[in-house]
Design a protein around this motif. Structure first.
Motif, PDB file in Angstrom:
ATOM      1  N   GLY A   1       9.524  -4.297  -3.050  1.00  0.00           N
ATOM      2  CA  GLY A   1       9.244  -2.951  -2.585  1.00  0.00           C
ATOM      3  C   GLY A   1       9.531  -1.876  -3.606  1.00  0.00           C
ATOM      4  O   GLY A   1       9.435  -0.680  -3.290  1.00  0.00           O
ATOM      5  N   LYS A   2       9.841  -2.264  -4.841  1.00  0.00           N
ATOM      6  CA  LYS A   2      10.129  -1.289  -5.884  1.00  0.00           C
ATOM      7  C   LYS A   2       8.833  -0.685  -6.418  1.00  0.00           C
ATOM      8  O   LYS A   2       7.874  -1.393  -6.704  1.00  0.00           O
ATOM      9  CB  LYS A   2      10.899  -1.960  -7.017  1.00  0.00           C
ATOM     10  CG  LYS A   2      11.245  -1.011  -8.172  1.00  0.00           C
ATOM     11  CD  LYS A   2      11.978  -1.761  -9.277  1.00  0.00           C
ATOM     12  CE  LYS A   2      12.275  -0.851 -10.457  1.00  0.00           C
ATOM     13  NZ  LYS A   2      12.941  -1.579 -11.567  1.00  0.00           N
ATOM     14  N   LEU A   3       8.805   0.627  -6.549  1.00  0.00           N
ATOM     15  CA  LEU A   3       7.635   1.318  -7.077  1.00  0.00           C
ATOM     16  C   LEU A   3       7.513   1.028  -8.575  1.00  0.00           C
ATOM     17  O   LEU A   3       8.411   1.317  -9.350  1.00  0.00           O
ATOM     18  CB  LEU A   3       7.752   2.824  -6.846  1.00  0.00           C
ATOM     19  CG  LEU A   3       6.602   3.679  -7.392  1.00  0.00           C
ATOM     20  CD1 LEU A   3       5.288   3.324  -6.683  1.00  0.00           C
ATOM     21  CD2 LEU A   3       6.911   5.168  -7.233  1.00  0.00           C
ATOM     22  N   ILE A   4       6.366   0.473  -8.958  1.00  0.00           N
ATOM     23  CA  ILE A   4       6.126   0.099 -10.343  1.00  0.00           C
ATOM     24  C   ILE A   4       5.244   1.133 -11.044  1.00  0.00           C
ATOM     25  O   ILE A   4       5.546   1.568 -12.151  1.00  0.00           O
ATOM     26  CB  ILE A   4       5.476  -1.290 -10.429  1.00  0.00           C
ATOM     27  CG1 ILE A   4       6.345  -2.340  -9.724  1.00  0.00           C
ATOM     28  CG2 ILE A   4       5.251  -1.682 -11.889  1.00  0.00           C
ATOM     29  CD1 ILE A   4       7.724  -2.499 -10.307  1.00  0.00           C
ATOM     30  N   ARG A   5       4.171   1.551 -10.364  1.00  0.00           N
ATOM     31  CA  ARG A   5       3.267   2.547 -10.933  1.00  0.00           C
ATOM     32  C   ARG A   5       2.726   3.434  -9.827  1.00  0.00           C
ATOM     33  O   ARG A   5       2.676   3.038  -8.654  1.00  0.00           O
ATOM     34  CB  ARG A   5       2.108   1.882 -11.680  1.00  0.00           C
ATOM     35  CG  ARG A   5       2.570   1.238 -12.973  1.00  0.00           C
ATOM     36  CD  ARG A   5       1.431   0.747 -13.814  1.00  0.00           C
ATOM     37  NE  ARG A   5       1.951   0.058 -14.987  1.00  0.00           N
ATOM     38  CZ  ARG A   5       1.243  -0.689 -15.800  1.00  0.00           C
ATOM     39  NH1 ARG A   5      -0.049  -0.854 -15.560  1.00  0.00           N
ATOM     40  NH2 ARG A   5       1.784  -1.278 -16.836  1.00  0.00           N
ATOM     41  N   GLN A   6       2.291   4.629 -10.227  1.00  0.00           N
ATOM     42  CA  GLN A   6       1.815   5.608  -9.246  1.00  0.00           C
ATOM     43  C   GLN A   6       0.674   6.418  -9.860  1.00  0.00           C
ATOM     44  O   GLN A   6       0.676   6.734 -11.045  1.00  0.00           O
ATOM     45  CB  GLN A   6       2.957   6.540  -8.829  1.00  0.00           C
ATOM     46  CG  GLN A   6       2.560   7.616  -7.838  1.00  0.00           C
ATOM     47  CD  GLN A   6       3.756   8.412  -7.361  1.00  0.00           C
ATOM     48  OE1 GLN A   6       4.912   7.985  -7.475  1.00  0.00           O
ATOM     49  NE2 GLN A   6       3.511   9.598  -6.823  1.00  0.00           N
ATOM     50  N   SER A   7      -0.312   6.729  -9.033  1.00  0.00           N
ATOM     51  CA  SER A   7      -1.430   7.568  -9.442  1.00  0.00           C
ATOM     52  C   SER A   7      -1.659   8.607  -8.359  1.00  0.00           C
ATOM     53  O   SER A   7      -1.818   8.259  -7.180  1.00  0.00           O
ATOM     54  CB  SER A   7      -2.690   6.718  -9.640  1.00  0.00           C
ATOM     55  OG  SER A   7      -3.811   7.528  -9.888  1.00  0.00           O
ATOM     56  N   ASP A   8      -1.662   9.909  -8.723  1.00  0.00           N
ATOM     57  CA  ASP A   8      -1.781  10.999  -7.747  1.00  0.00           C
ATOM     58  C   ASP A   8      -3.025  11.830  -8.027  1.00  0.00           C
ATOM     59  O   ASP A   8      -3.343  12.118  -9.183  1.00  0.00           O
ATOM     60  CB  ASP A   8      -0.545  11.905  -7.810  1.00  0.00           C
ATOM     61  CG  ASP A   8       0.718  11.169  -7.391  1.00  0.00           C
ATOM     62  OD1 ASP A   8       1.093  11.279  -6.226  1.00  0.00           O
ATOM     63  OD2 ASP A   8       1.317  10.480  -8.254  1.00  0.00           O
ATOM     64  N   GLU A   9      -3.707  12.223  -6.953  1.00  0.00           N
ATOM     65  CA  GLU A   9      -4.873  13.091  -7.064  1.00  0.00           C
ATOM     66  C   GLU A   9      -4.904  14.020  -5.855  1.00  0.00           C
ATOM     67  O   GLU A   9      -4.466  13.641  -4.761  1.00  0.00           O
ATOM     68  CB  GLU A   9      -6.172  12.281  -7.099  1.00  0.00           C
ATOM     69  CG  GLU A   9      -6.315  11.359  -8.288  1.00  0.00           C
ATOM     70  CD  GLU A   9      -7.617  10.564  -8.225  1.00  0.00           C
ATOM     71  OE1 GLU A   9      -8.506  10.957  -7.446  1.00  0.00           O
ATOM     72  OE2 GLU A   9      -7.724   9.556  -8.937  1.00  0.00           O
ATOM     73  N   PRO A  10      -5.438  15.225  -6.011  1.00  0.00           N
ATOM     74  CA  PRO A  10      -5.600  16.102  -4.849  1.00  0.00           C
ATOM     75  C   PRO A  10      -6.679  15.568  -3.912  1.00  0.00           C
ATOM     76  O   PRO A  10      -7.576  14.838  -4.336  1.00  0.00           O
ATOM     77  CB  PRO A  10      -6.015  17.439  -5.464  1.00  0.00           C
ATOM     78  CG  PRO A  10      -6.629  17.075  -6.772  1.00  0.00           C
ATOM     79  CD  PRO A  10      -5.894  15.868  -7.261  1.00  0.00           C
ATOM     80  N   LEU A  11      -6.567  15.922  -2.645  1.00  0.00           N
ATOM     81  CA  LEU A  11      -7.630  15.560  -1.710  1.00  0.00           C
ATOM     82  C   LEU A  11      -8.904  16.313  -2.071  1.00  0.00           C
ATOM     83  O   LEU A  11      -8.841  17.463  -2.515  1.00  0.00           O
ATOM     84  CB  LEU A  11      -7.234  15.924  -0.280  1.00  0.00           C
ATOM     85  CG  LEU A  11      -6.283  14.975   0.461  1.00  0.00           C
ATOM     86  CD1 LEU A  11      -6.020  15.517   1.860  1.00  0.00           C
ATOM     87  CD2 LEU A  11      -6.872  13.586   0.548  1.00  0.00           C
ATOM     88  N   PRO A  12     -10.072  15.693  -1.900  1.00  0.00           N
ATOM     89  CA  PRO A  12     -11.314  16.418  -2.131  1.00  0.00           C
ATOM     90  C   PRO A  12     -11.418  17.616  -1.195  1.00  0.00           C
ATOM     91  O   PRO A  12     -11.095  17.523  -0.010  1.00  0.00           O
ATOM     92  CB  PRO A  12     -12.398  15.376  -1.824  1.00  0.00           C
ATOM     93  CG  PRO A  12     -11.714  14.059  -1.898  1.00  0.00           C
ATOM     94  CD  PRO A  12     -10.301  14.295  -1.506  1.00  0.00           C
ATOM     95  N   VAL A  13     -11.833  18.739  -1.707  1.00  0.00           N
ATOM     96  CA  VAL A  13     -11.984  19.958  -0.910  1.00  0.00           C
ATOM     97  C   VAL A  13     -13.454  20.112  -0.566  1.00  0.00           C
ATOM     98  O   VAL A  13     -14.305  20.249  -1.441  1.00  0.00           O
ATOM     99  CB  VAL A  13     -11.484  21.196  -1.677  1.00  0.00           C
ATOM    100  CG1 VAL A  13     -11.691  22.448  -0.848  1.00  0.00           C
ATOM    101  CG2 VAL A  13     -10.018  21.019  -2.049  1.00  0.00           C
ATOM    102  N   ALA A  14     -13.791  20.067   0.719  1.00  0.00           N
ATOM    103  CA  ALA A  14     -15.173  20.209   1.166  1.00  0.00           C
ATOM    104  C   ALA A  14     -15.171  20.649   2.616  1.00  0.00           C
ATOM    105  O   ALA A  14     -14.247  20.329   3.375  1.00  0.00           O
ATOM    106  CB  ALA A  14     -15.932  18.892   1.016  1.00  0.00           C
ATOM    107  N   GLU A  15     -16.172  21.405   2.992  1.00  0.00           N
ATOM    108  CA  GLU A  15     -16.273  21.852   4.378  1.00  0.00           C
ATOM    109  C   GLU A  15     -16.685  20.713   5.299  1.00  0.00           C
ATOM    110  O   GLU A  15     -16.413  20.748   6.493  1.00  0.00           O
ATOM    111  CB  GLU A  15     -17.281  23.005   4.486  1.00  0.00           C
ATOM    112  CG  GLU A  15     -16.851  24.260   3.724  1.00  0.00           C
ATOM    113  CD  GLU A  15     -17.862  25.375   3.867  1.00  0.00           C
ATOM    114  OE1 GLU A  15     -18.887  25.153   4.558  1.00  0.00           O
ATOM    115  OE2 GLU A  15     -17.634  26.449   3.288  1.00  0.00           O
ATOM    116  N   THR A  16     -17.383  19.723   4.761  1.00  0.00           N
ATOM    117  CA  THR A  16     -17.775  18.566   5.548  1.00  0.00           C
ATOM    118  C   THR A  16     -17.138  17.333   4.931  1.00  0.00           C
ATOM    119  O   THR A  16     -16.260  17.440   4.068  1.00  0.00           O
ATOM    120  CB  THR A  16     -19.305  18.431   5.576  1.00  0.00           C
ATOM    121  OG1 THR A  16     -19.786  18.331   4.235  1.00  0.00           O
ATOM    122  CG2 THR A  16     -19.939  19.652   6.227  1.00  0.00           C
TER     123      THR A  16
END
Length: 625
Positions: A553-568
């Protein structure tokens, strides 16, 4: 070996290095074309089920269009040592081509001396079409090599009266292998046989050579009796429209050999024949018979069936053409013209002709290959990331040439549970019919992949295809694989209920997630294709993370991105680097969290009753190599 010969031989080294450079850069220059794709099947290379050599011969013999086995058996053995990538398989042709140039030097030296032998090797190396077939996974380089070896061994035995069983063994083995390489390989032993009938004395050695030629010729009868009827049916199926006439066959041969400089080639050959003695009268006679026999055989066969649609079938004549051109240079040198001038000019023009595929593909009835660029990587990605029911639309061939790419694409994508089409193959002539045709192809595909080149004219109705696709699908990702190739990924714009919802408050605000695809691409990349829809909240306050954790359960790697912004509904692809991980088992998880506080959101997955803040996407195992 005396010093002068060593110095003379050294001049061949830069010629071989030049050809190696020209060829090796072509090995990955273009995608496989139709016949090269068939080589994988005919040689039983992966992904076809492996066969031992005996079973491979049986498999070849029972094909409808029966190929002769020498090259395909050799390829099957070759790939067991070097692998089965297109680069590795084509490299065999490069090696055979380099050996052909060296063997041409040996043959020229036996026939006419060291100077002419070096010129002949240079003329062979300076033919752009020859270099082209040095990079193709087809039997033409082997055909040339065996032709030269057979002629050299014959000359050693019949004219030089060489002793020893090794030369006899080389002659017999090369002769049989040659006859089993291509149906038109017979032009070389036939020419040798005709020349041999003119020789004296007709003693025991003379008859031994005759019997060897006859035995080799008869060895092909059982195979040919099965194969030739099928070949005749195949070559008469529509080829009469494309077939070259006898004058076109001769003109195309000289044009292709001389990189378009027919006048120069004809001048050199005329000089070779005009009041000249080519080493001795016998050697000149052999070369002339070789050349005339090849032309005559092709023209006679073409009189019965219009089979000859391409000059590549006459490649065995490159050797006598190179020898005659070499003696033409020798004659020029005798009249005070520096011999290196025409040789360097020939090599320079040949280098230009071999630099790209333009010259080879400009010859009559040549198929237009597709420059590879990043397309092999794109196809490798499709093989990994596409899944059951996906649809792939290609526009990677010049409009009007798509038919020639059907077999290669089937080869690259064989046995994948996907449908694909080249946009230029769609046959509708009206927009309404075109939309209906697209609808029938794309219906209910989980993902639609569109791969197209930006440097060629669009396919008919290509803009209609894109517009129609946008009605039911949403663009998830789009990127330039290289300066010419663009890839787009579309997902269903009207999906069923979301796979996971993340409630944001009692007012019904939520983040909905549709998990379209989670796959491991290559050992080094994890890809996730997901659709997102944010209701009653600001999407910019949230982000999505991919976490790679080990068994503990140890975190080895991480990748972060913002949520897509869209009206639909919005769609996006997320990825995480998996390269260089130690051996072990890992889990790839998805987390949605508040960007300001880092607090993970709790998701609900109705399908399996899951509730939590870590959505398991897939397990990743790295095993010892």
């Amino acid at each position: 070996m005396n010093r002068s010969h060593r110095v003379h031989w050294a001049w061949l080294v830069p010629v071989l290095l030049l050809v190696t450079f020209l060829t090796i850069r072509l090995l990955n220059y273009d995608l496989l074309w139709g016949d090269e794709a068939r080589t994988y099947q005919e040689a039983n290379l992966p992904p076809y089920s492996p066969l031992n050599l005996i079973d491979l011969l049986g498999d070849l013999l029972h094909r409808w269009l029966i190929p002769l086995p020498s090259y395909f058996v050799l390829v099957n053995v070759w790939q067991r040592f070097v692998g089965d990538s297109p680069f590795a398989i084509r490299a065999l042709s490069m090696l055979l081509g380099l050996l052909t140039i060296a063997a041409t030097y040996r043959l020229g030296r036996a026939l006419a001396g060291r100077q002419i032998s070096l010129y002949a090797a240079a003329f062979m190396a300076g033919s752009g079409l020859f270099v082209f077939y040095m990079h193709e996974a087809r039997p033409y380089a082997l055909l040339l090599l065996l032709s030269v070896i057979t002629a050299w061994a014959y000359w050693r035995l019949a004219i030089h009266r060489a002793h020893g069983w090794l030369t006899w063994a080389l002659f017999a083995i090369a002769l049989v292998a040659l006859i089993y390489t291509h149906y038109l390989a017979v032009m070389t032993p036939l020419a040798l046989g005709l020349f041999h009938l003119l020789q004296r004395p007709r003693d025991r050695r003379w008859w031994q050579v005759v019997m060897t030629l006859l035995a080799a010729g008869l060895s092909i009868v059982p195979w040919a009796s099965v194969g030739i009827p099928n070949v005749m049916r195949a070559v008469s199926d529509g080829r009469d429209v494309l077939a070259l006439s006898p004058p076109e066959i001769v003109a195309a041969t000289f044009h292709a050999f001389a990189n378009g400089g027919v006048a120069i080639s004809m001048l050199l050959i005329a000089l070779a024949l005009w009041r000249g003695r080519f080493g001795n009268a016998s050697s000149l006679l052999l070369v002339l018979i070789w050349l005339l026999t090849g032309f005559s055989l092709v023209i006679v066969i073409n009189n019965f069936t219009l089979a000859f649609i391409h000059v590549r079938y006459l490649l065995p004549l490159w050797t006598p053409l190179a020898l005659l051109s070499a003696y033409g240079v020798y004659r020029l040198a005798q009249r005070g013209v520096p011999a290196l001038l025409p040789v360097f000019l020939w090599l320079g023009v040949g280098t230009v002709a071999a630099w790209t595929l333009d010259f080879a593909t400009s010859l009559p009835n040549s198929e237009t290959p597709i420059e590879a660029g990043a397309l092999p990587d794109v196809i490798a990605m499709l093989r990994v990331e596409s899944a059951q029911g996906d649809f792939i639309a290609f526009h990677i061939a010049e409009p009007g040439t798509e038919q020639a790419q059907i077999v290669p694409l089937e080869h690259y994508l064989q046995w994948l549970p996907v449908s694909f089409v080249q946009l230029g193959q769609l046959g509708s002539v009206t927009e309404a019919d075109y939309r209906q045709e697209v609808q029938s192809l794309v219906t209910n595909a989980p993902l639609v992949w569109v791969v197209h080149r930006t440097d060629i004219p669009p396919a008919p109705f290509q803009d209609v295809f894109t517009a129609h696709l946008a009605e039911d699908y949403i663009l998830c990702d789009q990127w330039q694989a290289d300066s010419r190739a663009e890839v787009a990924v579309y997902a269903n714009a009207n999906p069923d209920a979301p796979d996971v919802t993340y409630p944001l408050g009692d007012d019904g605000s939520e983040i909905a997630l549709w998990l379209h695809r989670a796959r491991r691409y290559d050992p080094g990349i994890g890809m996730v294709t997901a659709g997102w829809h944010v209701t009653g909240a600001n999407a910019e306050t949230y982000a999505v993370a991919l976490h790679l954790v080990d068994e503990a359960g140890k975190l080895i790697r991480q990748s972060d991105e913002p949520l897509p912004v869209a009206e639909t509904l919005a769609c996006d692809r997320h990825q995480i680097d998996l390269a260089g991980l130690p051996i072990g088992a890992y889990r790839l998880e998805l987390i949605v969290y508040e960007r300001e506080t880092g607090r993970p959101l709790v998701g609900i997955r109705p399908a399996d009753g899951w509730q939590g803040n870590r959505l398991l996407l897939m397990s990743v195992n790295f095993l010892p190599k």
